[in-house]
Enzyme design. Structure first.
Site, PDB file in Angstrom:
ATOM      1  N   PRO A   1      -5.318 -13.728  12.380  1.00 55.44           N
ATOM      2  CA  PRO A   1      -4.435 -13.708  11.208  1.00 55.44           C
ATOM      3  C   PRO A   1      -5.141 -14.058   9.907  1.00 55.44           C
ATOM      4  O   PRO A   1      -4.585 -13.828   8.825  1.00 55.44           O
ATOM      5  CB  PRO A   1      -3.368 -14.757  11.534  1.00 55.44           C
TER       6      PRO A   1
ATOM      7  N   GLU B   1      -4.729 -20.918  21.149  1.00 55.67           N
ATOM      8  CA  GLU B   1      -4.384 -21.436  19.819  1.00 55.67           C
ATOM      9  C   GLU B   1      -5.388 -20.995  18.764  1.00 55.67           C
ATOM     10  O   GLU B   1      -5.153 -21.123  17.577  1.00 55.67           O
ATOM     11  CB  GLU B   1      -4.323 -22.963  19.856  1.00 55.67           C
TER      12      GLU B   1
ATOM     13  N   ARG C   1      -7.087   8.398  15.167  1.00 51.69           N
ATOM     14  CA  ARG C   1      -6.422   9.608  14.691  1.00 51.69           C
ATOM     15  C   ARG C   1      -7.108  10.217  13.465  1.00 51.69           C
ATOM     16  O   ARG C   1      -6.790  11.335  13.072  1.00 51.69           O
ATOM     17  CB  ARG C   1      -4.932   9.361  14.438  1.00 51.69           C
TER      18      ARG C   1
ATOM     19  N   ASP D   1      -1.237  12.401   5.187  1.00 50.01           N
ATOM     20  CA  ASP D   1      -0.460  11.232   5.599  1.00 50.01           C
ATOM     21  C   ASP D   1       0.117  10.461   4.443  1.00 50.01           C
ATOM     22  O   ASP D   1      -0.409  10.484   3.348  1.00 50.01           O
ATOM     23  CB  ASP D   1      -1.381  10.192   6.277  1.00 50.01           C
TER      24      ASP D   1
HETATM   25  N1  ADE Z   1      -3.960 -12.385  16.282  1.00 52.50           N
HETATM   26  C1  ADE Z   1      -2.822 -13.095  16.113  1.00 52.50           C
HETATM   27  N2  ADE Z   1      -2.137 -12.648  15.059  1.00 52.50           N
HETATM   28  C2  ADE Z   1      -2.853 -11.617  14.516  1.00 52.50           C
HETATM   29  C3  ADE Z   1      -2.664 -10.746  13.407  1.00 52.50           C
HETATM   30  N3  ADE Z   1      -1.611 -10.819  12.609  1.00 52.50           N
HETATM   31  N4  ADE Z   1      -3.604  -9.829  13.172  1.00 52.50           N
HETATM   32  C4  ADE Z   1      -4.691  -9.735  13.958  1.00 52.50           C
HETATM   33  N5  ADE Z   1      -4.922 -10.524  15.009  1.00 52.50           N
HETATM   34  C5  ADE Z   1      -4.010 -11.463  15.295  1.00 52.50           C
END
Ligand code: ADE
Length: 252
Positions: A93, A120, A157, A172
């Site tokens: 994230p 985690e 793709r 696209d």
């Molecule tokens: N792993 C956990 N959440 C994620 C996300 N939003 N993007 C990429 N990998 C992740």
């Protein structure tokens, strides 16, 4: 044409079986345009019980992925790929937000390594084994697997030949910075709702103009943030100005 090779490091290779075994991704693999190699991180654990994670130093909850199995898996891949690795991307994230632009960039590579984080989090030194990090959005998944599938799908793709000629990715949503225009197929009338007359007129120039204007309208309504970077012609800009004026007059 050499295939684009993905090596995907994961604790759950079985998660990938569905998405990579159907439709266009399946066909691309069968036709040798795309190679996907799933690497089980656990297979590279140097520990007696094949552990891959441990509790965090400093305390706190959750388990953290250790760096050794990932390091050893990367070295094994490097050896298998003739001593070279393409970009090594950690899915997490905290990474750069994934976009169509980034998908095009990755589609130019010959080899990509994706590391799916889990539990985690990952030991900070895993991050240093990667050359880049990607997030697929501001939300937290249970692991990087689904994110890796999203990246592979969006990149695959774009590879020449994957979609076939009839559906070039250049048209696209986002390709020229605009959302796509509405599409219609049969029937001509569905529950009282008719297909726009222009689409059945056979007048190609009028159809093209209608589609372009619907793209601009849709982008203005749904994603005005995209318009400043969109590739617009003088005619498009005039249409956009008029649209904005009409909206102002209506007070909506
Ligand atoms: N792993 C956990 N959440 C994620 C996300 N939003 N993007 C990429 N990998 C992740």
């Amino acid at each position: 044409m050499m295939p684009l090779v993905f090596d995907i490091l994961t604790l759950f290779p079985e998660m990938f079986q569905g998405p990579f075994s159907v439709s266009q991704i399946k066909r691309a693999r069968e036709r040798g345009l795309l190679e996907i190699n799933l690497v089980n991180i656990r297979d590279y654990s140097p520990f007696k019980h094949r552990e891959v994670d441990d509790a965090p130093f400093g305390g706190g909850g959750g388990m953290i992925l250790r760096p050794e199995p990932i390091y050893l898996a990367l070295e094994a891949i490097r050896e298998r790929r003739g001593g070279k690795l393409g970009p090594v991307i950690l899915l997490c994230p905290q990474g750069e937000k994934f976009s169509q632009r980034l998908a095009w960039e990755l589609a130019r590579e010959e080899h990509l390594v994706l590391i799916c984080g889990h539990y985690e989090g990952v030991d900070e030194r895993v991050r240093h084994l990667a050359t880049g990090e990607i997030s697929i959005g501001d939300f937290v998944l249970t692991g990087g697997e689904l994110a890796a599938m999203v990246v592979v799908d969006a990149v695959a793709r774009l590879l020449p030949g994957v979609l076939g000629d009839e559906r070039a990715p250049a048209a696209d949503s986002f390709a020229g910075g605009l959302l796509e225009h509405p599409h219609y197929t049969r029937p001509r009338v569905f529950r009282g709702e008719e297909v726009p007359e222009v689409l059945t007129s056979g007048h190609h120039a009028r159809i093209a103009r209608w589609r372009r204007e619907e793209s601009i309208l849709r982008t203005l309504v749904r994603r005005p943030d995209l318009l400043s970077l969109a590739e617009l012609t003088e005619e498009d800009r005039k249409f956009l100005r008029e649209l904005k004026q009409r909206i102002e007059v209506l007070g909506v």
